[in-house]
Design a protein around this motif. Structure first.
Motif, PDB file in Angstrom:
ATOM      1  N   ALA A 139       3.269  -6.094   4.510  1.00  0.00           N
ATOM      2  CA  ALA A 139       2.159  -5.110   4.609  1.00  0.00           C
ATOM      3  C   ALA A 139       2.603  -3.616   4.879  1.00  0.00           C
TER       4      ALA A 139
ATOM      5  N   ARG B  69       5.444 -11.082   0.959  1.00  0.00           N
ATOM      6  CA  ARG B  69       4.727  -9.892   0.901  1.00  0.00           C
ATOM      7  C   ARG B  69       4.367  -9.025   2.070  1.00  0.00           C
TER       8      ARG B  69
ATOM      9  N   ASN C  10       4.600  -4.048  -3.333  1.00  0.00           N
ATOM     10  CA  ASN C  10       3.324  -3.427  -3.646  1.00  0.00           C
ATOM     11  C   ASN C  10       2.345  -3.210  -2.774  1.00  0.00           C
ATOM     12  N   ARG C  11       2.220  -3.813  -1.403  1.00  0.00           N
ATOM     13  CA  ARG C  11       1.370  -3.740  -0.470  1.00  0.00           C
ATOM     14  C   ARG C  11       1.624  -2.307   0.338  1.00  0.00           C
TER      15      ARG C  11
END
Length: 286
Positions: A7, A5, A49-50
């Motif tokens: 950022a 994930r 998505n971040r």
């Protein structure tokens, strides 16, 4: 399977460089289906998505629109429907409201399915795809050069799709598709048309009727030469010939959704209809 994930965009590129086998996921509307049916089992998922920048769009100095890969179908319809009507029409045919609220054109491009609804309007509009890698930076790929085979694109293993670029519609645009039912269905075949009256030319896109989405170049050249751009008169035989040339650009297969013969016929019909709609709109508006 690892779940990564990042950022920021820079971090996402670094991760992709280190883990080229990681599959990017934004809405997950294609990727999760393949996972659930065990069609594809990557060693890692790269959740984007971040990365807020992927959800942005705007007009550039040259007048083109730059639309981030994370802009959803629902936002494209609501925020860009007046500027990209062909793509907005295609977006309205994608899945259910839940899918349109999660799915993205960037994801459609990444999957590179011949049946992807976003591809024909991008081809018809002459869009370019912005991709980037940590090692080589940004490169722009014309939509017609992006698709290499069934679910294969021009993306290198360390590249990610950042945005697509296209000019706002300079004339009528239409998208139409045939499916086994009216909604929530993969296209049996599809067709997009964009008229560019200032340049006296047309753009086309065929979907789900060849190993890749593709243009009908001979049909485009025919329209550019034969349409009466000065008076708006439409010869009765012209749409039929346009449909024949569009169908000739297809190379479909027989499968559970339709036969090759049916697909060629349907492409011809869709081409005729979209031309009639677009030409009527062009001259209705003067």
């Amino acid at each position: 399977m690892d779940f990564l994930r990042p950022a920021t965009w820079a971090e996402a590129l670094e991760v992709k460089a280190e883990r080229p086998g990681a599959v990017p996921v934004q809405g997950g509307t294609d990727v999760m289906v393949e996972l659930n049916f065990d069609v594809h089992r990557p060693d890692a998922l790269l959740d984007l998505n971040r990365v807020a920048a992927l959800g942005e769009w705007g007009a550039e100095e040259d007048g083109r629109l730059r639309v981030g890969a994370g802009v959803t179908y629902a936002r494209l319809i609501a925020e860009l429907g007046d500027r990209l009507p062909g793509l907005a029409q295609a977006a309205r045919t994608v899945g259910s409201p839940q899918i349109r609220n999660r799915g993205t054109v960037g994801g459609n491009l990444g999957a590179a399915s011949p049946a992807g609804d976003g591809h024909p309007p991008l081809l018809a509009a002459g869009a370019e795809i912005e991709v980037e890698s940590a090692a080589r930076g940004v490169r722009m790929i014309p939509a017609e050069e992006f698709y290499l085979g069934v679910k294969r694109s021009a993306l290198e293993p360390d590249e990610l799709i950042r945005a697509f670029w296209t000019r706002p519609a300079g004339g009528p645009q239409y998208f139409s598709k045939v499916g086994t039912r009216n909604a929530m269905v993969i296209a049996v075949c599809s067709f997009a048309l964009a008229l560019h009256p200032a340049e006296r030319r047309a753009g086309t896109g065929i979907g789900s009727a060849a190993p890749t989405p593709r243009r009908a170049v001979a049909a485009e050249e025919f329209l550019a030469a034969e349409l009466d751009w000065d008076t708006g008169r439409l010869d009765p035989g012209l749409p039929r010939r346009f449909g024949e040339l569009a169908a000739g650009a297809a190379s479909p297969i027989d499968d559970v959704r339709g036969t090759a013969t049916y697909r060629r016929h349907a492409v011809a019909v869709l081409a005729r209809r979209t031309l009639a709609w677009a030409w009527h709109d062009l001259w209705k508006e003067g």
